[in-house]
Design an enzyme around this catalytic site. Structure first.
Site, mmCIF file in Angstrom:
data_model
loop_
_atom_site.group_PDB
_atom_site.id
_atom_site.type_symbol
_atom_site.label_atom_id
_atom_site.label_comp_id
_atom_site.label_asym_id
_atom_site.label_seq_id
_atom_site.Cartn_x
_atom_site.Cartn_y
_atom_site.Cartn_z
ATOM 1 N N SER A 145 8.930 -7.939 4.703
ATOM 2 C CA SER A 145 8.355 -6.810 5.433
ATOM 3 C C SER A 145 6.882 -7.070 5.715
ATOM 4 O O SER A 145 6.271 -7.941 5.077
ATOM 5 C CB SER A 145 8.486 -5.554 4.563
ATOM 6 N N TYR A 158 7.931 0.459 -2.137
ATOM 7 C CA TYR A 158 8.548 -0.461 -1.175
ATOM 8 C C TYR A 158 7.698 -1.731 -1.049
ATOM 9 O O TYR A 158 8.217 -2.856 -1.058
ATOM 10 C CB TYR A 158 8.653 0.274 0.162
#
Ligand code: GCO
Ligand code: CA
Length: 261
Positions: A145, A158
């Site tokens: 990510s 996250y």
């Protein structure tokens, strides 16, 4: 082009009933791979996805299992290897996000994000790699990510998981390269998916922020990820190991610019 041909390969893509997982899996399927479709919400959703792959001319088989449950993972991988064939390509894509400020976040929620986004790629890989080691061949792609590299308000759990996934990728590459297994990551930038739908709505300040922050000046089209997935799954990348390929319209290349530029 043989370098990018996946004919005869079996690719397990976790979380491939929708979103980026499905876009990458479609790319692998169009390059010739049989797609093992995975999800955990409902059999109906998996069946619908399998039909969608098939209507695109892709061979697809569905398996419902929870990537964070070791017993289910073990059982599913055994079934897949018996029923479909040895898994040549594993894409650890399934993931979740919770958007909560760290100071207000419940520990249980933080742990759940780490469990699904970081522990599960380890868990699924651990079981898939057994067959890859026997066959002395395999490709593992971990979906990272922007949050593997950058912080952002509310996505701390996250980001911790996705940052950890970069080091997990490097360590898998370190341990498994000698078995002719390549482990790499793809780091998507900001893409138009259901996961980003709540922050992508027109007029939402985050929408304008992302468009301004991205040198390409737009949200990514999920189809833009297929090429990176095919490359890292194919023989074209046979000496590429432990690398994260960011597909982000240039976000990580720049500090950004003021909103009036
Ligand atoms: C967010 C987004 C991101 C992305 C993506 C960026 O809230 O900032 O959801 O975390 O989904 O992973 O690369
Ligand atoms: Ca095979």
């Amino acid at each position: 082009m043989k370098l990018f041909d996946l004919t005869g390969k079996v690719a397990l893509v976790t979380g491939s009933t929708h979103g980026l997982g499905m876009s990458m899996a479609k790319g692998l399927g169009q390059a010739g791979a049989t797609i093992v479709v995975n999800g955990n919400s409902s059999q109906e959703k998996i069946d619908k996805a399998v039909a969608e792959y098939e209507s695109a001319g892709i061979k697809a088989v569905g398996y419902k299992f929870d990537v964070s449950d070791e017993a289910q993972v073990k059982d599913a991988i055994q079934k897949i290897e018996n029923e479909v064939g040895g898994i040549d390509i594993l894409v650890n894509n399934a993931g979740i996000i919770k958007r909560t400020p760290l100071a207000e976040m419940e520990v249980a929620d933080f742990k759940q994000v780490i469990d699904i986004d970081l522990v599960s790629p380890f868990l699924v890989s651990k079981h898939v790699v057994q067959g890859m080691m026997k066959r002395q061949s395999g490709k593992i792609i971990n979906i990272c990510s922007m949050m593997s590299e950058l912080g952002r308000n509310t996505v701390g759990a996250y980001a911790a998981a996705k940052g950890g996934l970069v080091m997990l990728t490097k360590n898998m590459a370190t341990e498994w390269a000698k078995h002719n297994i390549q482990v790499n990551g793809i780091g998507p930038g900001y893409f138009a998916t259901s996961q980003t739908a709540p922050i992508r709505v027109d007029g939402h300040p985050f929408n304008d922020f992302i468009v301004n922050r991205t040198p390409a000046a737009k949200w990514g089209d999920p189809d833009d990820l297929a090429g990176a997935a095919i490359f890292l799954a194919a023989s074209a990348s046979d000496f590429v190991n432990g690398h994260i390929l960011y597909v982000d319209g240039g976000i990580l290349a720049t500090i950004g610019k003021p909103s009036n530029e």
